[in-house]
Design a protein around this motif. Sequence first.
Motif, PDB file in Angstrom:
ATOM      1  N   THR A 282     -60.248  54.029  60.398  1.00  0.00           N
ATOM      2  CA  THR A 282     -59.787  55.178  60.848  1.00  0.00           C
ATOM      3  C   THR A 282     -59.233  54.966  62.232  1.00  0.00           C
ATOM      4  O   THR A 282     -59.611  54.290  63.188  1.00  0.00           O
ATOM      5  N   CYS A 283     -58.119  55.309  62.324  1.00  0.00           N
ATOM      6  CA  CYS A 283     -57.184  55.344  63.731  1.00  0.00           C
ATOM      7  C   CYS A 283     -58.190  55.592  65.098  1.00  0.00           C
ATOM      8  O   CYS A 283     -58.914  56.691  64.714  1.00  0.00           O
ATOM      9  N   GLN A 284     -58.366  54.885  65.948  1.00  0.00           N
ATOM     10  CA  GLN A 284     -59.304  55.314  66.934  1.00  0.00           C
ATOM     11  C   GLN A 284     -58.621  56.403  67.741  1.00  0.00           C
ATOM     12  O   GLN A 284     -59.598  57.188  68.514  1.00  0.00           O
ATOM     13  N   THR A 285     -57.365  56.513  67.878  1.00  0.00           N
ATOM     14  CA  THR A 285     -57.108  57.683  68.892  1.00  0.00           C
ATOM     15  C   THR A 285     -57.025  59.056  68.399  1.00  0.00           C
ATOM     16  O   THR A 285     -56.731  60.193  68.886  1.00  0.00           O
ATOM     17  N   CYS A 286     -56.645  59.218  66.774  1.00  0.00           N
ATOM     18  CA  CYS A 286     -56.579  60.270  66.185  1.00  0.00           C
ATOM     19  C   CYS A 286     -57.241  60.035  64.880  1.00  0.00           C
ATOM     20  O   CYS A 286     -57.659  59.177  64.435  1.00  0.00           O
ATOM     21  N   PRO A 287     -57.388  61.104  63.964  1.00  0.00           N
ATOM     22  CA  PRO A 287     -58.227  61.140  62.965  1.00  0.00           C
ATOM     23  C   PRO A 287     -57.609  60.508  61.552  1.00  0.00           C
ATOM     24  O   PRO A 287     -58.215  60.666  60.648  1.00  0.00           O
TER      25      PRO A 287
ATOM     26  N   CYS B 245     -55.473  51.438  64.420  1.00  0.00           N
ATOM     27  CA  CYS B 245     -54.707  52.633  64.522  1.00  0.00           C
ATOM     28  C   CYS B 245     -53.735  52.919  63.409  1.00  0.00           C
ATOM     29  O   CYS B 245     -53.681  52.190  62.630  1.00  0.00           O
ATOM     30  N   CYS B 246     -53.119  54.078  63.383  1.00  0.00           N
ATOM     31  CA  CYS B 246     -52.433  54.825  62.379  1.00  0.00           C
ATOM     32  C   CYS B 246     -50.843  54.310  62.865  1.00  0.00           C
ATOM     33  O   CYS B 246     -50.579  53.777  63.926  1.00  0.00           O
ATOM     34  N   ASP B 247     -49.914  54.507  61.861  1.00  0.00           N
ATOM     35  CA  ASP B 247     -48.539  54.100  61.971  1.00  0.00           C
ATOM     36  C   ASP B 247     -48.289  54.871  63.204  1.00  0.00           C
ATOM     37  O   ASP B 247     -47.184  54.494  63.998  1.00  0.00           O
ATOM     38  N   THR B 248     -48.648  56.211  63.465  1.00  0.00           N
ATOM     39  CA  THR B 248     -48.087  57.226  64.513  1.00  0.00           C
ATOM     40  C   THR B 248     -48.355  56.515  66.012  1.00  0.00           C
ATOM     41  O   THR B 248     -47.683  56.616  66.871  1.00  0.00           O
ATOM     42  N   CYS B 249     -49.742  56.003  65.993  1.00  0.00           N
ATOM     43  CA  CYS B 249     -50.399  55.752  67.289  1.00  0.00           C
ATOM     44  C   CYS B 249     -50.063  54.496  67.660  1.00  0.00           C
ATOM     45  O   CYS B 249     -50.193  53.780  68.973  1.00  0.00           O
ATOM     46  N   TYR B 250     -49.688  53.554  66.759  1.00  0.00           N
ATOM     47  CA  TYR B 250     -49.245  52.103  66.877  1.00  0.00           C
ATOM     48  C   TYR B 250     -47.958  51.976  67.687  1.00  0.00           C
ATOM     49  O   TYR B 250     -47.083  52.980  67.526  1.00  0.00           O
TER      50      TYR B 250
HETATM   51 ZN   LIG Z   1     -53.530  57.799  65.170  1.00  0.00          ZN
END
Ligand SMILES: [Zn+2]
Length: 128
Positions: free
Chosen positions: A66-71, A94-99
């Motif tokens: 799970t991305c730490q910054t968003c769900p 993290c996810c691709d968006t938050c990376y």
């Molecule tokens: Zn994210």
Amino acid sequence: MFSADGAGWAPIIRRAERELDEVWPGHPQPYWEEKFGDLCWKSCPLDQGREVWAVINRATREASSTCQTCPSPGRKRVVWVGMDWGGMPWVKTCCDTCYYLPPVRARSGWEYQRREYLQLVELYEDRS
Ligand SMILES: [Zn+2]
């Protein structure tokens, strides 16, 4: 770095603490931290029963995808932290968006850090 804060992990931590209340009444307040992209309870008393570890392990496992910054779903990525003092490579889930990998200018010490960065990528990033 080390902080386990973030909108993605907050619900996982909240649920783990609710479950801990059930299996371990009066447990000490966990000190959650992030270590190489994993959620962990820093200095958790080790002599706990299986149910307590099951709660902690479930939270760690869930946080690791799970991305730490968003769900959003996330995976381990090597990012760059501490830009205000020159920066260093660090592993985050993290996810691709938050990376985000900031451009790093060539400067003294960068060759060394680049090797460290590539080693972390080798160790932690899933090839997918
Ligand atoms: Zn994210």
